[in-house]
Design an enzyme around this catalytic site. Sequence first.
Site, short mmCIF file in Angstrom:
data_model
loop_
_atom_site.label_atom_id
_atom_site.label_comp_id
_atom_site.label_asym_id
_atom_site.label_seq_id
_atom_site.Cartn_x
_atom_site.Cartn_y
_atom_site.Cartn_z
CB THR A 107 1.35 2.00 14.99
OG1 THR A 107 0.61 3.01 14.31
CG2 THR A 107 0.84 1.87 16.41
CD GLU A 162 -1.37 -0.16 3.66
OE1 GLU A 162 -1.85 0.92 4.05
OE2 GLU A 162 -1.71 -1.27 4.12
CB SER A 189 -7.62 -1.08 7.62
OG SER A 189 -7.02 -1.38 8.86
CG HIS A 193 -1.88 -7.65 10.17
ND1 HIS A 193 -0.76 -7.14 9.56
CD2 HIS A 193 -2.70 -6.59 10.43
CE1 HIS A 193 -0.90 -5.84 9.42
NE2 HIS A 193 -2.07 -5.47 9.94
CB CYS A 205 -2.19 -4.80 6.40
SG CYS A 205 -1.80 -3.17 7.07
#
Length: 389
Positions: free
Chosen positions: A152, A79, A308, A233, A111
């Site tokens: 993150t 991405e 997501s 994940h 992801c």
Amino acid sequence: MKVGIDKLHFATSHLYVDMAELATARQEEPDKYLIGIGQSRMAVIPPSQDTVTLAANAAAPMLTAADIEAIDLLIVGTESGIDNSKASAIYVARLLGLNRRVRTIEMKEACYAATAGLQLAQEHVRVHPDKKALVIGSDIARYGLNTPGEPTQGGGAVAMLVSTDPQILALGTESCVLSEDVMDFWRPLYHTTALVDGKYSSNIYIDYFQDVFKGYLQKTGMQPEDLTALVFHLPYTKMGLKALRSALPLVDDAQQASWLAHFEHARQLNRQVGNLYTGSLYLSLLSQLVTDDKLKAGDRLGLFSYGSGAEGEFFMGELQPDYEAGLDVGLPQRLARRQRVSVSEYEKLFNGQLAWRADDQTIDVADDPHRFVLTGQQDEQRQYLDREV
């Protein structure tokens, strides 16, 4: 016929920032990052690395001449694409010296895309058992400086060689998938950093895991205790722990303790790198296999992939007798040798990425030790260097 992951290798930056130091700079308690998020270090990606170079650096060390000859499918899940039209896989194929008859594509769904690539690759190899496929999840996670999502961030690439008679993991042919239009995370074309509804996204992640995990068990007739470990994940490692805890009531106390112990191995290396979007599940898998000495041939690993937006999938792989032979066993040592940068140095590198404009640009690559580097842009074309040529 067994088909699955034959080799597994990882690449990231040679730089990192300490999460306790970053927390202090952001006027937060260090434990908010170290425990609350579950991260110790975060990879800092310099301007000389991008999705293409990370992917090539991940794959090149594991490929033999015979592998290169047999690969006729290359899929890059990302991405963090560098072009709205041309697939990053095209660049990667050239850098790796793959055959011109290779099919090269880029896949995108937050992801999740590397998992879509892995499923497509194994089906391709089942039809063409004399061929091999290369699947790479390569990303740089960017939410911006001084944002809620900053701790993150991270980046890196995981390369997987898919073949018959795989050394590492024989993949099952069944899985359970869930896909719905959910606005928990997205990046419009006019944004260089992602937009995220953090708490909502966390809840969706756990909801998706529960749905596809239970759906997989119902579909296959498998029992939870048949799975040696669950691999997640990990956009940040506390997220996977929350999902795992939601599954613990399905098994007895002994199995709960076993799953929790295996999970600590599965998140060990992710704690040192941070988020790498499409590669996060597979870095966790690599961490599990490299650091967990309680595993053995025949163990079944359940894998949860999530992207997501949102899409999730649960599937299973069975460990093979010689699984260690296909692994990037030197990874823990490489991560330990990385150079620590200060928060101010990290901020400078973050802001020094190749700009999204048409001008010719030059990047200083002198301090980057990797084989493949991005040297800049000329005539609106990215310039890549292979130092071994």
